[in-house]
Design an enzyme around this catalytic site. Structure first.
Site, PDB file in Angstrom:
ATOM      1  N   HIS A  92       7.838   6.452   2.761  1.00  0.00           N
ATOM      2  CA  HIS A  92       7.172   7.414   3.651  1.00  0.00           C
ATOM      3  C   HIS A  92       8.072   8.592   4.020  1.00  0.00           C
ATOM      4  O   HIS A  92       7.576   9.583   4.571  1.00  0.00           O
ATOM      5  CB  HIS A  92       6.697   6.724   4.932  1.00  0.00           C
ATOM      6  CG  HIS A  92       5.591   5.741   4.730  1.00  0.00           C
ATOM      7  ND1 HIS A  92       4.452   6.036   4.013  1.00  0.00           N
ATOM      8  CD2 HIS A  92       5.450   4.453   5.142  1.00  0.00           C
ATOM      9  CE1 HIS A  92       3.657   4.977   3.987  1.00  0.00           C
ATOM     10  NE2 HIS A  92       4.238   4.007   4.658  1.00  0.00           N
ATOM     11  N   ASP A 133       2.657  -0.560  -2.768  1.00  0.00           N
ATOM     12  CA  ASP A 133       2.562  -0.821  -1.327  1.00  0.00           C
ATOM     13  C   ASP A 133       1.141  -0.494  -0.862  1.00  0.00           C
ATOM     14  O   ASP A 133       0.483   0.399  -1.404  1.00  0.00           O
ATOM     15  CB  ASP A 133       3.572   0.060  -0.591  1.00  0.00           C
ATOM     16  CG  ASP A 133       3.742  -0.294   0.864  1.00  0.00           C
ATOM     17  OD1 ASP A 133       4.733  -0.946   1.212  1.00  0.00           O
ATOM     18  OD2 ASP A 133       2.875   0.103   1.683  1.00  0.00           O
ATOM     19  N   HIS A 152       0.229   0.979   1.669  1.00  0.00           N
ATOM     20  CA  HIS A 152       0.186   2.300   2.294  1.00  0.00           C
ATOM     21  C   HIS A 152       0.612   3.356   1.264  1.00  0.00           C
ATOM     22  O   HIS A 152       1.545   3.134   0.491  1.00  0.00           O
ATOM     23  CB  HIS A 152       1.115   2.364   3.505  1.00  0.00           C
ATOM     24  CG  HIS A 152       0.818   1.316   4.547  1.00  0.00           C
ATOM     25  ND1 HIS A 152       1.435   0.088   4.554  1.00  0.00           N
ATOM     26  CD2 HIS A 152      -0.045   1.326   5.586  1.00  0.00           C
ATOM     27  CE1 HIS A 152       0.978  -0.625   5.572  1.00  0.00           C
ATOM     28  NE2 HIS A 152       0.071   0.098   6.211  1.00  0.00           N
ATOM     29  N   ASP A 174       2.701  -5.737   1.169  1.00  0.00           N
ATOM     30  CA  ASP A 174       1.838  -5.836   2.344  1.00  0.00           C
ATOM     31  C   ASP A 174       0.357  -5.773   2.002  1.00  0.00           C
ATOM     32  O   ASP A 174      -0.493  -5.790   2.901  1.00  0.00           O
ATOM     33  CB  ASP A 174       2.191  -4.770   3.380  1.00  0.00           C
ATOM     34  CG  ASP A 174       2.507  -3.421   2.779  1.00  0.00           C
ATOM     35  OD1 ASP A 174       2.387  -3.256   1.550  1.00  0.00           O
ATOM     36  OD2 ASP A 174       2.891  -2.514   3.539  1.00  0.00           O
TER      37      ASP A 174
END
Length: 305
Positions: free
Chosen positions: A126, A163, A165, A244
């Site tokens: 991120h 991931d 996200h 995740d």
């Protein structure tokens, strides 16, 4: 075939706060499962070394790197954004996390049929060119990619980010870099609420809905990523390995299991064997349900084997 695990004890010293999901126990869970599976006997384990400012500034602005060094608290903690807390050990942990990717690139580039996994934290995908966010300080995978492009004069590096996200920071850093093919699958809409509208010939985003089943995810990967990776013919494959999306992880709403991460690893290894002498470097991103995280890492590594 050989897989090297890069890590460092300093990566456990960054503590974001009581009950924070991005915790040192994540690395312990991975190590415990490696021992339980017996893989610790067949994997080589090496200590990472820290990244230099030169390494960091290939992916981040000099201003941002300097500011992060200056902000590092001697004690207590500061907030860089609503999700990202920095304390006295954070900078060192982040430097070793970023450095592990450089170590891993050297490891796989200097021999054929080599893979590496970086069991490190804090995560990185991120972190944008000039901003920390989402538990991330330095973009570990981007720093590794920039190092590979520069140190080994590579012309085609693929980054695969599974991931749950969106890897918005990695996309930000490489949005104008056609030497990098970036493939990201993620739940949408979900933090950081980006990626669904990207239009690029070298960025392949797979925004998928909450409740996404393994069959749906595998179908999207098979139809979108795998042909693109084959056509791109990468000289190195880097992986932002966030676990995740596992059904047991309550940070999101995907329904993936260990066997899905094993499947993806086998597919990536097939591409790597065809185009880049088996060279794959994976770096830990998310994954917060501790038992599921450890089991998933083991399954992924077995897929690479």
């Amino acid at each position: 075939m050989a897989i090297t695990i890069f890590s460092h004890a300093i990566c456990r010293q960054h503590v974001a706060g009581d009950d924070h999901p991005e915790c040192p126990a994540r690395l312990d869970a991975i190590n415990d499962q490696l021992i339980r599976s017996g893989l610790d006997y067949v994997l080589q384990q090496k200590d990472a070394s820290p990244a230099s400012k030169t390494d960091l500034c290939r992916a981040h602005s000099t201003r941002y790197v300097s500011e992060l060094y200056a902000k590092a608290p001697a004690d207590g903690h500061i907030w860089l954004d609503p999700d990202t807390q920095m304390m006295s050990k954070t900078l060192q942990a982040a430097l070793y996390a970023a450095g592990s990717g450089i170590n891993a690139v050297d490891d796989v580039m200097q021999a054929s049929d080599k893979q590496a996994f970086c069991a490190i934290r804090p995560p990185g995908h991120h972190a944008t060119h000039d901003q920390a966010m989402g538990f991330c300080f330095f973009n570990n995978i981007a720093i590794a990619a920039e190092y590979a492009l520069n140190q080994y004069s590579l012309k085609r590096v693929a980054i695969v980010d599974f991931d749950v996200h969106h890897g918005n920071g990695t996309e930000d850093i490489f949005k104008n870099e056609p030497r990098v093919l970036f493939c990201s699958s993620f739940e949408y809409p979900l933090y950081p609420h980006t990626g669904a509208d990207t239009v690029s010939d070298h960025i392949i985003n797979l925004p998928l809905p909450g409740g996404c089943k393994a069959s749906q995810w595998r179908a999207a990967v098979s139809s979108e990523w795998l042909p693109a990776l084959d056509a791109f013919a990468p000289e190195l494959i880097l992986v932002s390995a966030g676990f995740d999306g596992h059904a047991e992880d309550d940070m999101a709403h995907f329904m993936l299991r260990e066997e899905d991460y094993h499947w993806l690893a086998t597919e990536l290894k097939t591409v790597a064997n065809k185009h880049c002498q088996g060279r794959v470097v994976a770096m830990l991103e998310g994954g917060y349900a501790l038992s599921a995280l450890g089991r998933s890492v083991v399954a992924f590594l077995k897929g690479l084997m």
